[in-house]
Every structure is written in C-alpha cells, then in structure tokens.
Design a protein around this motif. Structure first.
Motif, mmCIF file in Angstrom:
data_model
loop_
_atom_site.group_PDB
_atom_site.id
_atom_site.type_symbol
_atom_site.label_atom_id
_atom_site.label_comp_id
_atom_site.label_asym_id
_atom_site.label_seq_id
_atom_site.Cartn_x
_atom_site.Cartn_y
_atom_site.Cartn_z
ATOM 1 N N ARG A 303 -40.685 16.264 16.354
ATOM 2 C CA ARG A 303 -40.174 15.467 17.470
ATOM 3 C C ARG A 303 -41.288 14.544 17.958
ATOM 4 N N GLY A 304 -40.902 13.311 18.258
ATOM 5 C CA GLY A 304 -41.887 12.342 18.710
ATOM 6 C C GLY A 304 -41.224 11.032 19.075
ATOM 7 N N ILE A 305 -41.958 9.958 18.948
ATOM 8 C CA ILE A 305 -41.446 8.645 19.325
ATOM 9 C C ILE A 305 -42.074 7.584 18.417
ATOM 10 N N GLU A 306 -41.287 6.604 18.061
ATOM 11 C CA GLU A 306 -41.733 5.519 17.196
ATOM 12 C C GLU A 306 -41.761 4.230 18.019
ATOM 13 N N PHE A 307 -42.918 3.558 17.993
ATOM 14 C CA PHE A 307 -43.078 2.311 18.737
ATOM 15 C C PHE A 307 -43.336 1.159 17.753
ATOM 16 N N PRO A 308 -42.348 0.309 17.487
ATOM 17 C CA PRO A 308 -42.637 -0.926 16.750
ATOM 18 C C PRO A 308 -43.491 -1.841 17.629
ATOM 19 N N LEU A 309 -44.624 -2.287 17.121
ATOM 20 C CA LEU A 309 -45.543 -3.114 17.916
ATOM 21 C C LEU A 309 -45.634 -4.505 17.284
ATOM 22 N N ALA A 310 -46.733 -4.830 16.632
ATOM 23 C CA ALA A 310 -46.892 -6.178 16.076
ATOM 24 C C ALA A 310 -45.829 -6.495 15.035
ATOM 25 N N TRP A 311 -45.336 -5.474 14.353
ATOM 26 C CA TRP A 311 -44.285 -5.682 13.356
ATOM 27 C C TRP A 311 -42.892 -5.409 13.939
ATOM 28 N N GLY A 312 -42.775 -5.368 15.259
ATOM 29 C CA GLY A 312 -41.507 -5.004 15.879
ATOM 30 C C GLY A 312 -40.401 -6.018 15.665
ATOM 31 N N GLY A 313 -40.654 -7.311 15.905
ATOM 32 C CA GLY A 313 -39.644 -8.336 15.715
ATOM 33 C C GLY A 313 -38.628 -8.385 16.842
ATOM 34 N N SER A 314 -37.865 -9.468 16.866
ATOM 35 C CA SER A 314 -36.816 -9.664 17.872
ATOM 36 C C SER A 314 -35.464 -9.410 17.238
ATOM 37 N N SER A 315 -34.421 -9.382 18.088
ATOM 38 C CA SER A 315 -33.059 -9.193 17.604
ATOM 39 C C SER A 315 -32.096 -9.940 18.510
ATOM 40 N N GLY A 316 -31.021 -10.422 17.895
ATOM 41 C CA GLY A 316 -30.027 -11.159 18.663
ATOM 42 C C GLY A 316 -30.290 -12.654 18.608
ATOM 43 N N THR A 317 -29.760 -13.371 19.609
ATOM 44 C CA THR A 317 -29.919 -14.822 19.697
ATOM 45 C C THR A 317 -31.123 -15.109 20.574
ATOM 46 N N CYS A 318 -32.250 -15.338 19.907
ATOM 47 C CA CYS A 318 -33.503 -15.527 20.632
ATOM 48 C C CYS A 318 -34.100 -16.904 20.326
ATOM 49 N N PRO A 319 -34.727 -17.551 21.315
ATOM 50 C CA PRO A 319 -34.834 -17.066 22.700
ATOM 51 C C PRO A 319 -33.495 -17.171 23.420
ATOM 52 N N GLY A 320 -33.314 -16.314 24.394
ATOM 53 C CA GLY A 320 -32.070 -16.291 25.135
ATOM 54 C C GLY A 320 -32.115 -15.255 26.230
ATOM 55 N N ALA A 321 -31.004 -15.111 26.915
ATOM 56 C CA ALA A 321 -30.919 -14.146 28.006
ATOM 57 C C ALA A 321 -30.956 -12.726 27.461
ATOM 58 N N ALA A 322 -31.246 -11.771 28.351
ATOM 59 C CA ALA A 322 -31.356 -10.369 27.955
ATOM 60 C C ALA A 322 -30.069 -9.855 27.349
ATOM 61 N N ALA A 323 -28.930 -10.441 27.722
ATOM 62 C CA ALA A 323 -27.654 -9.959 27.202
ATOM 63 C C ALA A 323 -27.468 -10.295 25.734
ATOM 64 N N VAL A 324 -28.189 -11.287 25.232
ATOM 65 C CA VAL A 324 -28.000 -11.711 23.848
ATOM 66 C C VAL A 324 -29.292 -11.636 23.036
ATOM 67 N N CYS A 325 -30.394 -11.293 23.640
ATOM 68 C CA CYS A 325 -31.688 -11.323 22.939
ATOM 69 C C CYS A 325 -32.547 -10.142 23.335
ATOM 70 N N ARG A 326 -33.085 -9.454 22.311
ATOM 71 C CA ARG A 326 -34.174 -8.508 22.547
ATOM 72 C C ARG A 326 -35.441 -9.163 22.024
ATOM 73 N N PRO A 327 -36.331 -9.610 22.923
ATOM 74 C CA PRO A 327 -37.522 -10.333 22.472
ATOM 75 C C PRO A 327 -38.469 -9.441 21.690
ATOM 76 N N ALA A 328 -39.282 -10.064 20.880
ATOM 77 C CA ALA A 328 -40.266 -9.331 20.089
ATOM 78 C C ALA A 328 -41.366 -8.790 20.987
ATOM 79 N N PRO A 329 -42.009 -7.692 20.586
ATOM 80 C CA PRO A 329 -43.150 -7.193 21.355
ATOM 81 C C PRO A 329 -44.208 -8.272 21.540
ATOM 82 N N SER A 330 -44.825 -8.270 22.705
ATOM 83 C CA SER A 330 -45.791 -9.304 23.046
ATOM 84 C C SER A 330 -47.057 -8.660 23.579
ATOM 85 N N LEU A 331 -48.196 -9.064 23.022
ATOM 86 C CA LEU A 331 -49.493 -8.546 23.450
ATOM 87 C C LEU A 331 -50.042 -9.434 24.556
#
Length: 931
Positions: A303-331
């Motif tokens: 049991r644990g947790i997985e954190f996509p970081l620099a290789w995480g990537g975005s999903s949805g229609t980006c850039p865009g509002a939270a309802a349509v876009c999950r932004p990529a991880p940002s340092l």
C-alpha cells in the motif's frame, strides 16, 4: 559441425588427453608405483561424518572439499535437520566466489564467479531440477534447509556431472540413512519476528517454523529410512521507495519524474516433505528411492501512493477551466539545486494515485528419483537412474487505484519535497489521503482509457507456469587393475523438459463507469507512510473488492499480451566417458579424471505472433520453431599432492549454459505499415517486430582453473588460493535480425492495401554474438584459533575474498556489456565460538556494485545497477550435554543486524536512486531436540 566447435573441441581435447599422456609418462619414469589413496569419485555423503555443531560442520565441509576430485565448496549440516543458516541461499552466499541477491529482503538467487542465476544449474541428489521462476534460475527458498544434509557447489565439472552450468552447479543433497548409520529423531522449532513491525493492516510481523526428522535402519542394517517434514510461516516487511527516473528540466538540471513508494507486508508459507528409502541387501545391490514435495505460498500486501511529477502531463482541453482541464504538474521557482540535481522545492497541480496492491504466488514442486547400482563382478558395476520433477505455479499480481476523482475531476495537491542523503524523496502535502469520503476507487490519471472508457481503476496479471522434467540414465563402471587409471565410467542420459508460460492479464474497471467509494466492510485501518512524510493513506482489502463483483475484469486484448504466451521443449541426449586417475607422478600422488560429454539437443517452441490492428484489437497467428545441435564438452581435473596435505589442482573444461527460456520463445510482436508496402529497402520494410528466438544456441565457455590448498590441524582448517579464466565463445544479446514474414496476414488486398514488395523485415530478438572473458582470484581460509594459542580453544574463523573482472562484447560495434550478477569484489567472514555447549557466531558478507535483476513495469524483468551492501547476521545458542535435558539445544538469531538497505540507481549515479528498500531486522528464538 561448425568450424568453431571443431577447433575448440580439438584444442581442449588435446589439452585434456595430452595431460593424461603426461601422466602415463610419469608412470613410465617411476621406479616403483605405490598406489595413492583413492579419492572418492562418488558424491560425498554427509552422513559419513557425525556432525553435531558449528565446528564439526566446518570440519565435515573441509573433508568433503579435500576429497572431491572437482574444485568444490561444501556446506554440511551441524546435525540432522540443522543447516547453519536460516535459508540455503544465505549459507551459499558465505562460500568463496558465491554471492546472493536479496529479493524483497529474502536471500533467493545466487551468482557464482560473476555469472548470474541463469548460468547456474541446481541439482537435487545429482539430478537436474525444474524451477518455479520464469526461466532456469532456481529460487532456493523453495527448498527447506532443514531437510538437507549438505550442499555441494561444483566450480569445475567432470564428464559424469550432468546438467552442469557455465558458472557452476549447486547440488542439494538429502541424507542417506544407511550411510548415516544410526537412529535419529530430531525436532526443531523457531519463532521469528521483524523489528520494523507489521506495516499494513491485516498482516502480521511474527511467524513460526518447525521440523520433524526421522532416520532409522532395519533388517540388520540393509534397509534405511529417512523422513522429514518442515513448515515455515515467515513474515517480512519493507519500506520501499521507487522513482520513475530523472529527466532533464528546462534549466538543464535533473529532477524526479515521478515516484511510487510503498510499504510492503508479506508472509511466506511453505510445507516441505522429504522421504528416502535405501536398500542394500548385499555388497552387489544398492537401491535408493527419494522423494521431495514442497508447497509454497507467498503473499505480499503493498500500500502506498504514486505521484506523477515531471512526467505527469496534463489531461483534457488544456489550457482551460478546471472543469475541462487537469493541468500538468508545475515546479515552483525557488527550488534547490545540488551538483546538477534538483533536491528540494514545491510542486503544484499534483494528482496522486493511492495504491492498494497484492502479489500472491502459489507453487508446488515434486521431485522423485530412483537409483539402483548393481555390481556384476569384480570388474563391472552397472547403474540405472530414473527421475521426474514438476512445478506448477500460479500468480496474482493485483493493482488497484484510488484518488480524489476520475482523470480531470477531483482535487489537486501541492507537495513540498526534499531528497534525503539516501536518494529517497520526502514530501509534505495538504490533502488527507486517508479520508474515505475524499479518496475513492477511480482512474485518477485516466490510464488504460483505450480499453476501459474513462480509464482503468486497476490491473490484474495472473500468469501461470508449468515446468516438467523427465530423465533416465544408465551407467557402467569398469574397474582397472593398472595405473594410471583406476576405473572408467560410461553413461547415457536422456532428459525431456517442457516449460509453458500462460499470460493472462485483465483491466479492472467500475461497471458503468464512474467512481466507487470503498464499502465499509472492505475498509481497513489507514496505512502509515511516515517514512515518506505522508501521514496516512486509505487502505482496503483490494482482492476482496475485486472478487465481490463491485469491479469488472476485462481481458487485455492487446498484442503484447497474446505474444507473452509461450511453450519451450528441450530433449537432451548426453553420452559421457570419464577415466578416473589414481597414480603417482614423479613420486607424488596424483588423482583426478579426464573425460568428455557428447550433448545432443533438440529444442522447440510454440506460441503466437501478434500485431496491434487498432485500439484494443489484436491479430494473432500460431507460430513455432526450433533447432538441433551437438556440443562436445571435454573436461579434466588433476589433483597433485605436492606435500603433506598440500594439493595443487588444475582443471580445464568446455562448458555450456542453455539460454533463458523466454529468450527461446517462438512468440513475438510484429507490425505492418501499409504506407511502406512498395519499399524494397530492408531498412524501410513495412514489416517489423520483436520477440524470442527458438533457434538460439547455448552460451559456450572454455574454462581453466588453478587452485592451491593447504590443510592443517588434522584437516580442521585449510587455506586456499584459486584463480580461474573463462573464455566465452558466444554470448546472447538482442539485435535486429532479418525475419521472413511469408504467410503473415495483412488484410484484404486492395489498391490502398497492395501486396508488399518485401515479405522480410527487421525484428529485435536474442541472438548469439561474440563473447569475451571472465577472470578472477579467490582466497579463503578456515582455522580453529587454538592452533595459534591453546587458550583460544573453541574460537575460530572463516574468511574468504574474491576479485572478479570481465570484458564481454557480443556486438563488436558497441561497448562491452555489463554481466548481470557480477560484483568485482566479494568478502565474507565468520567468527565463531563453540565449547562446553555454548555456541556463538557472527557473519558478514560484502559485495560491491552489480547489475541485478528486479521486477519492473508489469512485473517484467528489468536489469538495474544495485549498490554495494554489507549484510551481518549473528547467532548464539547452548546445547545441554548431560542430565535430563541432554539432546536439547536453544538458540537466538538475528538476520540483517545492521538493517542494511537494498538500493538501485541509474546511469552510474548513486544519487539517482530508483529503488530504496529497508527491511528491518529479523529475530528468531528456538530450540532443537535430538533423541
């Protein structure tokens, strides 16, 4: 026969039999030949020596080493049902030139003289064994150490040693009741626990192991029986960190691409049964039946947790509002850099994946053997040996994912991070990952959406293996009454081995889509990830949820899964002749042997070729292939007693190791590109792919060994210096090869899909390349300290060190390859005290960096650089030697006394940690009673 085989065989045969001719010259020059003491040509029986403690175990091992005509290392039981260590692999790892790799904290696989498990053959009572792993490497924890009388590691072969490995052969030996010569009943019990505690809910940190052994003789000592049962329930724990890798950030510095840390709680359960029936009614007939059976279950909860970081990537229609876009991880700016590596900072837009995983293995191994020897007359002895062994293994490798919401939905986290000196990343977060109202079973990253709409919530891999081996051997021995040869052995062995791998894999989804809040009946207490900086994560019974019907299973239809099924069959016929030497050379006793094996192999494989024709759609065809070949393997071993208990050993041989079985599979992935249909350039062929090679030939090596051994103190001690050189004639590596795709389907021929101009293409597959060399030096000494000072009676030590180097270059256009399992430096040491019933021992083993085999993505084989490690174990005990408790002994043990971690890294930079696993210390207390 190929030119290379003829040339090498002629050279080695000339060397071996030229040396034999030199022996004959020595005979002619000798005025009078006094026969030397005959070295025991048969396998050394540990039962011939009564062993009752650490010192007697060492003495028995030294005696067996001195008397063997090959260069060997020997482990002998302290007493019936008592090998010196908790596991066989741990005992083996203390021998000169032998190293062990820890897997999940357990000693499981060994390397001999710099060559990994694939190059070592395991034998049980001299017979080749099937294996529970995917290939040939034996997982030694399958065999209860309590049921073994001794273990012999052959570093040099002779012609009568069947199933010899290129690195060496490990012969596990059960006791022989007639040789043992007396009645014995032994009971052993140990209770063990791990100081790191039970890291997962529903698991335990303590277990038990117990053994019952019985040996007796009947019918005036002509019938012997040995029976044994061993049970083990052994928990083990680990805190483990895993990094995806280290990409280059926009500023040119390296940073962590993602992490997948766990805590693991495991329980290994094993029940082993051993039986030996030995009959010797007279001096002419000797017959033995032996049987071994083991049931092995290993359950790992992770049991644990997985954190996509620099290789995480975005999903949805980006850039865009939270309802349509999950932004990529940002340092965030303001991060800390040390020597080109970002070691601290803050990440925004992190979508964590809470993992509740399970690995479960059920396997059983059966090994049966019958050996009969008949002395026909004073000159001839005949033998027959029949054996059968089989393994059945079934795995469940289950991953389940949870998070704040599906793909673009759900809360994102902000993570502060800092790399420790060990390369482990510690985090602080603002989300509560143990909140059952926030965290639900879902596809937090949308992985697997090509098969499961919206993404998978887990994955289940259920591979199964069946491995079966049947063998028959007939032997004859002709006793000679003249020097230089005392006898000649002949033999013919036939074996048939079939190993199959069934690759069943499933995507796991929520029926109808959406998320699943974990029902209360499957919820468990949260799991603490304090070592990672994350306080707790949601925990639940993952297999229970899957089996409840709340989640659906969809078979993975992709081509790589279909091509993962395979079956390999080997039919091997081996004929051999061995001449045993008992002679004097220039007045010095000379023993040994010269001989030759003729090994004819008929190998075949069947499976599937598969290509991906669309998302979730594959096309498969049944394929098969194979090869036949003959290898001639000369060997010679010479032992010259140049002084009182001073021996010089010299051996030359030609050895082979058959390739990994998954490398020999006929199965492959392939592709077809319609746009290149009219190309006539093989480098732009429409065909391509990768897979196995059923025509693969074995690894071949020509080997020379030289060893000097001095025994002293009535063979209670010895010192040895040995050197070896292995010339690898061929080494298997992956390369692009031309493959004929005639008959492979391409769909309906049409103007847009014409018949291709080429039916050939390049596929990546294993092949026999050039070789190279491995060389090494080994030093070992074992001594009771009373030979230096009588007041030190009872004290003693065993020390060994080896240095190994290699240069293997299968592809002459590329740099030399690193050999898996090779540590350039290995050091072992043991100090012990045994007197007046008291026993104490502390042992340490060190190995330098090496390339190790670990489980990678999808539980596939991955090679990674493993950091140097030093593992220390200790044991104390007391044996009652008189009074009403006579026969009773008590003990306490600790393994991994210094809590040595297991660490892998990438690109030669130990800061770039891939795996870091801490196992804690394992303690055991127990008792042994011998009637």
């Amino acid at each position: 026969m190929s030119q290379r085989l003829n040339r090498r065989v002629r050279l080695l045969s000339g060397a071996a039999f030229g040396a034999a001719a030199f022996v004959a010259v020595g005979a002619a020059q000798a005025q009078t030949a006094t026969p030397a003491a005959q070295a025991d040509q048969a396998p050394t029986e540990v039962g011939e020596i009564v062993v009752t403690g650490i010192r007697r175990s060492i003495e028995a091992s030294i005696s067996a080493k001195a008397n063997n005509t090959s260069i060997v290392e020997v482990i002998s039981a302290e007493d019936i049902g008592k090998l010196p260590d908790v596991s066989i692999a741990e005992s083996l790892a203390r021998l000169p030139g032998v190293t062990m790799q820890r897997l999940d904290g357990r000693s499981q696989q060994i390397s001999i003289r710099g060559l990994g498990p694939d190059f070592t053959t395991a034998l049980l009572n001299g017979r080749e064994l099937v294996t529970t792993g995917d290939n040939r490497g034996v997982e030694f924890d399958q065999f209860p150490s309590e049921l073994l009388g001794s273990v012999v590691v052959y570093k040099t072969p002779d012609a009568a040693l069947l199933g010899q490995g290129l690195a060496g052969s490990v012969d596990l030996r059960t006791v022989r009741p007639l040789a043992y010569g007396r009645q014995a009943i032994a009971l052993n019990y140990r209770h063990e626990w791990n100081d790191i505690g039970a890291l997962n809910s529903g698991t335990t940190d303590s277990g038990d192991r117990y053994t019952v052994s019985y040996i007796d003789q009947f019918m005036d000592g002509t019938l012997g029986v040995a029976l044994g049962y061993a049970h083990m329930s052994s928990p083990y724990q680990s805190e483990r960190f895993n990094a995806w890798g280290y990409p280059t950030y926009s500023d040119g510095n390296l940073l962590t691409g993602g992490v997948k840390p766990y805590v693991m709680s495991s329980e290994l359960e094993r029940d082993g049964y051993m039986g030996v029936l030995e009959w010797r009614p007279n001096d002419r007939i000797h017959s033995t039946i032996d049987a071994f059976y083991s049931e092995f279950k290993n359950t790992q909860v992770l049991r644990g947790i997985e954190f996509p970081l620099a290789w995480g990537g975005s999903s949805g229609t980006c850039p865009g509002a939270a309802a349509v876009c999950r932004p990529a991880p940002s340092l965030r700016s303001g991060y800390t850099v040390e020597d080109g590596l970002i070691v601290a900072g803050t990440w925004d837009n992190i979508k964590g994946v809470v993992r509740n995983d399970l690995n479960k293995r059920d396997s059983n191994i059966t090994a049966l053997g019958w050996n009969t020897e008949f002395v026909a007359n004073d000159d001839w002895t005949l033998g027959l040996d029949l054996s059968y062994s089989k393994v059945e293994r079934n795995d469940i490798i289950l991953e389940t994912n949870a998070g704040t919401g599906r793909n673009i939905n759900g809360a994102l986290d902000t993570l502060g991070f800092e790399l420790t000196d060990d390369g482990v990343t510690r985090f602080n977060s603002r989300l509560d990952y143990a909140d059952a109202s926030l965290i639900r079973i879902t596809s937090a990253q949308g992985w697997g959406s090509d098969v499961i709409p919206g993404g998978q919530v887990g994955y289940m891999n259920t591979p199964s293996i069946e491995d079966e081996l049947k063998a028959a051997r007939i032997t004859a021995k002709r006793t000679l009454n003249q020097s230089p040869f005392s006898s000649i052995d002949f033999g013919l062995n036939y074996s048939e081995r079939n190993k199959s791998f069934v690759n069943d894999q499933y995507y796991i989804g929520v029926p109808g889509g959406g998320d699943l809040f974990v029902p209360s009946e499957y919820l468990l207490a949260p799991t603490d990830l304090g070592y990672l900086g994350i306080s707790q994560v949601l925990s639940y019974d993952a297999l229970g949820v899957v089996n409840s019907g709340l989640l659906s299973r969809v078979r993975n239809p992709n081509a790589d899964v279909a091509a993962g099924n395979w079956e390999v069959t080997e039919k091997v016929s081996t004929a051999y002749i061995r001449a045993n030497i008992d002679h004097e050379l220039f007045g010095m006793p000379l023993t040994g042997n010269v001989g030759m094996q003729f090994v004819y192999t008929d190998q075949s494989s069947s499976g599937f070729s598969a290509r991906q024709v669309g998302p979730g759609v594959a096309e498969t065809i049944a394929v098969n292939g194979g090869a036949e070949y003959l290898e001639i393997l000369p060997s010679s071993n010479f032992i010259l007693e140049v002084g009182d208990d001073l021996f010089a050993r010299f051996a030359v041989s030609r050895t082979l190791a058959r390739p990994r079985m998954d490398d020999m599979r006929a199965s492959r992935n392939y592709s077809y590109n319609t746009s290149l249909a009219q190309s006539t350039d093989i480098n732009r062929s429409p065909w391509g792919g990768g897979g196995g090679n059923p025509e693969l030939r074995p690894y071949i090596a020509d080997v020379a060994d030289l060893s000097f051994e001095k025994y002293f103190a009535n063979r209670r001690g010895y010192v040895s210096l040995a050197g070896f050189y292995k010339h690898l004639e061929t080494y298997v590596y992956n390369r692009n090869q031309i493959f004929d795709f005639s008959g492979y389907p391409i769909g309906v021929i049409s103007p847009t899909n014409p018949e291709p101009a080429l039916r050939q293409g390049l596929v990546g597959a294993p092949d026999n390349g050039d070789g190279g060399w491995i060389k090494g030096l080994e030093f070992s000494v074992s001594a009771p300290f009373d030979i230096f000072l009588p007041a030190l009676e009872g004290f003693g030590g065993v020390f060994s060190a080896s240095a190994t180097d290699s240069e293997v270059q299968p592809d002459p256009t590329q740099a030399p390859t690193t050999l898996p399992g090779l540590s350039e430096t290995v050091v072992n040491g043991t100090l012990y005290y045994e007197r007046y019933g008291f026993q104490a021992r502390v042992s340490g083993r060190y190995r330098s960096d090496f390339l190790g085999e670990v489980a990678g993505f999808g539980n596939g084989r991955t090679l990674r650089s493993v950091a140097a490690e030093t593992v220390v174990d200790a044991q104390i005990g007391y044996e009652f030697q008189s009074g009403p408790l006579e026969g009773l002994s008590i003990l306490a043990q600790v393994n991994n006394l210094t809590d040595e971690p297991f660490k892998t890294f990438e690109n030669g930079d130990e800061r770039r940690t891939i795996d870091y696993q801490s196992y804690g210390r394992t303690f055991a207390v127990g008792m042994n009673y011998r009637f």
